[in-house]
Scaffold this active site. Structure first.
Site, short mmCIF file in Angstrom:
data_model
loop_
_atom_site.label_atom_id
_atom_site.label_comp_id
_atom_site.label_asym_id
_atom_site.label_seq_id
_atom_site.Cartn_x
_atom_site.Cartn_y
_atom_site.Cartn_z
N GLU A 1 0.86 -1.18 0.00
CA GLU A 1 0.00 0.00 0.00
C GLU A 1 0.90 1.23 0.00
OE1 GLU A 1 -3.81 -1.51 2.63
OE2 GLU A 1 -2.87 0.39 3.15
N ASP B 1 -6.03 10.03 9.93
CA ASP B 1 -4.70 9.49 10.22
C ASP B 1 -4.15 9.97 11.54
OD1 ASP B 1 -3.89 7.75 8.08
OD2 ASP B 1 -4.06 9.50 6.78
#
Lengths: 408, 266
Positions: B49, B60
């Site tokens: 990824e 995040d």
């Protein structure tokens, strides 16, 4: 793109929660889908619940102190010559700004949802101060996310939040202002949405927060339309409603009841320092549509889609985006948007404080700057009303530093 | 034709182990190092990824924020991200690579232009953090048309009814978020609880590859290895941060770390 008549502005979205097919929506992480869905359902129920509305009105009257005064600024009108200038003195509301409406409604909703904790973002510190006040009143534990830069420049409000027992979380990422505070608050909610209610401080963010906020601040224009009719016997033929816009919560509330009237709606964004390329005026300085904090809106960004830096003397307007509601009002041409520079806002603060018994904070000073610009060009039969939605006291340090002295 | 992502899972199933999926941010801590890091860790990881950095990430945690910040400070743009992908794919044709990021960057490029670049450089899948179901329906369809996997996300707050709909609209891989958290949070739940939730969903999508992510580190990964796949991200970003502080080479450090992680999922 067209406005619908007889449908509240906040409800004029499609099934994807987009206004005019372009603005708003819910661009959120999967984790927040359910809490936002739950909140959407709860709010839909509550806003139709007579008991809830009575409760809201009770607190608006007895706790916030509705209605706030509507006054003519005689001296300023005489000095400028031209249009009659009035002010809706929303800064007389408990806590000193319009943010108290949204904070109170969010606390009432949090109680109904059975949540014990409430979190919120703040720029100028007003949203945070009011949320901490209301949270204390309603017995909720409160956390406020605030950019480290704003903590420094809005000291009086920070102290007020601490006194109300709120925990202030300094946000040190990015520009350390409102945009980062909102991001950090949303991130915290992602991790704690099972126990915690989130209050977004303005008409921004995922759709439900836009709705709750505009529903709350609409109180301003519900009062004003009555006051205007009492003063003039009707809505004056030539009426301008001028309001500053950062996220856009006070303007949305100030205009709501007038949207289906002939009143002219003028929003004033933060133009930043005169000699700087930076500003916080996505609507009047030609920004593109992008996604910020869960909603599509005009937003200051680079060609890649990285959110751009902003600059404004007013912490409350220092935000790269703008409510999807205002994007919608702009593109349907129902409202017009312009900007005032830092210097113009300071001058307006000075002039209003000198001539009148009110002293607007730097946010509404942007709106006054536009009124001061327009009034001399207009006829005395024309009426300008400015929403004086905050008091200058919180900006004492900045004003002293910029102008050498502070008057109120 | 089977996608490279599906093939990677098939291989792992043959080897009776969980697939190891690694996440790093493109351009961290430089464009050159980023390619070196990908080349090194892809020897051990099954699926790569690659994050395309955004400066206002709402999901995040601190570690990935820091990585993104570093990459953006180095001036990394989408064009650089695609160049990194292209260079990586040239050397590692068979290794599936998934781009992960926020919707505004895709929106500004234009969905079609973004997907064309993905196709051209060999991107196998896309995760868009802030484009949930059903808002993602149109984009997911476009991905499928280009034979690019659109990876749907599920979380502990996703209702059963919704899970079923999302599964129906998913491609080869589905990403289950382990807990209520941003990326890189401390594992709040016992691995057993996470697996219990995981297998409840797995029952509904036996033929899909369901991976777990968020909060997985070298300390917790073994306990979760009965899942189809496990995503490790923040700990890798943190390792890069530490390497910079200690003036160590992030490439060798990450190589070693991912090698060890790979042994832990077997």
């Amino acid at each position: 793109m067209k406005l619908q008549k007889n449908v509240p502005l906040i409800d004029q979205h499609d099934k994807n929660f987009m206004y005019g097919g372009k603005f708003g929506g819910n661009f959120i992480p999967e984790t927040l889908k359910k809490p936002i869905d739950d909140l959407t359902k709860l709010f839909a129920k509550l806003r139709k619940d007579k008991k809830f509305l009575r409760e809201r009105d009770h607190y608006f009257t007895n706790y916030i102190g509705a209605p706030t005064p509507f006054i003519k600024l005689d001296n300023l009108t005489d000095h400028l010559g031209g249009a009659q200038i009035y002010a809706k003195v929303v800064s007389e509301a408990n806590g000193g700004a319009h943010k108290i409406y949204n904070a109170t409604v969010h606390c009432l909703i949090a109680k109904k949802a059975g949540k014990k904790y409430i979190i919120g973002d703040t720029g100028a510190g007003y949203a945070g101060k009011m949320l901490s006040m209301a949270a204390k009143k309603f017995g909720l534990k409160c956390k406020i996310f605030m950019g480290a830069k704003d903590i420094k420049r809005q000291r009086p409000n920070v102290e007020a939040m601490r006194k109300n027992g709120a925990e202030i979380v300094p946000v040190t990422t990015g520009s350390q202002t409102l945009v980062d505070a909102v991001s950090e608050c949303m991130r915290y909610w992602v991790s704690n949405c099972d126990t915690t209610h989130m209050c977004v401080g303005s008409t921004v963010g995922p759709n439900i927060f836009i709705k709750i906020c505009a529903f709350s601040t609409a109180q301003i224009s519900r009062e004003l339309i009555q006051q205007v009719k009492e003063e003039f016997g009707k809505i004056p033929n030539k009426l301008k409603l001028i309001n500053c816009v950062g996220g856009g919560s006070s303007a949305a509330g100030f205009w709501n009841e007038f949207i289906n009237t002939h009143a002219e709606l003028i929003g004033v964004e933060a133009g930043g320092p005169k000699n700087s390329k930076l500003h916080a005026a996505p609507l009047s300085k030609g920004s593109k549509i992008g996604i910020l904090h869960g909603a599509a809106q005009y937003v200051i960004q680079d060609k890649e889609g990285q959110i751009g830096s902003t600059e404004s003397i007013s912490a409350g307007l220092d935000y790269p985006g703008i409510s999807p509601l205002h994007c919608f009002l702009k593109d349907t041409k129902r409202a017009r948007y312009t900007s005032a520079s830092d210097e113009e806002a300071l001058k307006a603060y000075q002039l209003v404080s000198k001539f009148e018994n009110i002293s607007p904070s730097l946010e509404p000073s942007h709106a006054f700057a536009e009124a001061i610009k327009l009034a001399p060009k207009l006829n005395s039969s024309e009426v300008i009303i400015v929403n004086s939605c905050g008091d200058s006291l919180k900006d004492k340090d900045i004003i002293k530093q910029k102008l050498g002295s502070y008057i109120r | 034709m089977k996608s490279k992502i599906a093939e990677a899972f098939d291989n792992c199933k043959k080897e009776k182990r969980s697939a190891l999926i690694t996440y790093v941010v493109a351009g961290d801590n430089s464009k050159k190092n980023s390619i070196k890091i990908l080349n090194a860790i892809s020897q051990h990881a099954d699926i790569i990824e690659l994050g395309f950095p955004h400066n206002t990430p709402i999901a995040d945690g601190g570690q990935i924020q820091e990585s993104s910040h570093r990459a953006l400070k180095k001036g990394i743009e989408l064009e650089d991200v695609f160049q990194i992908v292209k260079k990586f794919k040239k050397k590692n044709q068979k290794k599936p690579l998934i781009l992960m990021g926020y919707y505004n960057l895709i929106y500004q490029s234009g969905e079609n232009s973004f997907l064309n670049k993905c196709k051209k450089t060999g991107v196998d899948g896309i995760i868009v953090v802030d484009l949930p179901y059903p808002e993602n329906k149109k984009f997911a369809k476009k991905c499928k048309k280009k034979s690019i996997n659109f990876v749907q996300l599920l979380s502990p707050t996703t209702t059963k009814e919704r899970i079923k709909k999302i599964i129906n609209d998913s491609h080869d891989m589905i990403y289950y978020i382990s807990m209520l958290s941003t990326t890189g949070g401390k594992l709040k739940l016992h691995p057993k609880t996470i697996l219990k939730n995981y297998f409840n969903i797995k029952k509904l999508c036996k033929n899909k590859n369901l991976v777990i992510g968020f909060g997985i580190t070298n300390k917790t990964i073994s306990a979760l290895k009965s899942a189809d796949g496990l995503v490790v991200g923040s700990i890798l970003c943190k390792t890069i941060t530490n390497c910079i502080k200690k003036r160590q080479n992030p490439v060798t450090k990450l190589d070693k770390m991912v090698y060890q992680l790979r042994r832990m999922v077997a």
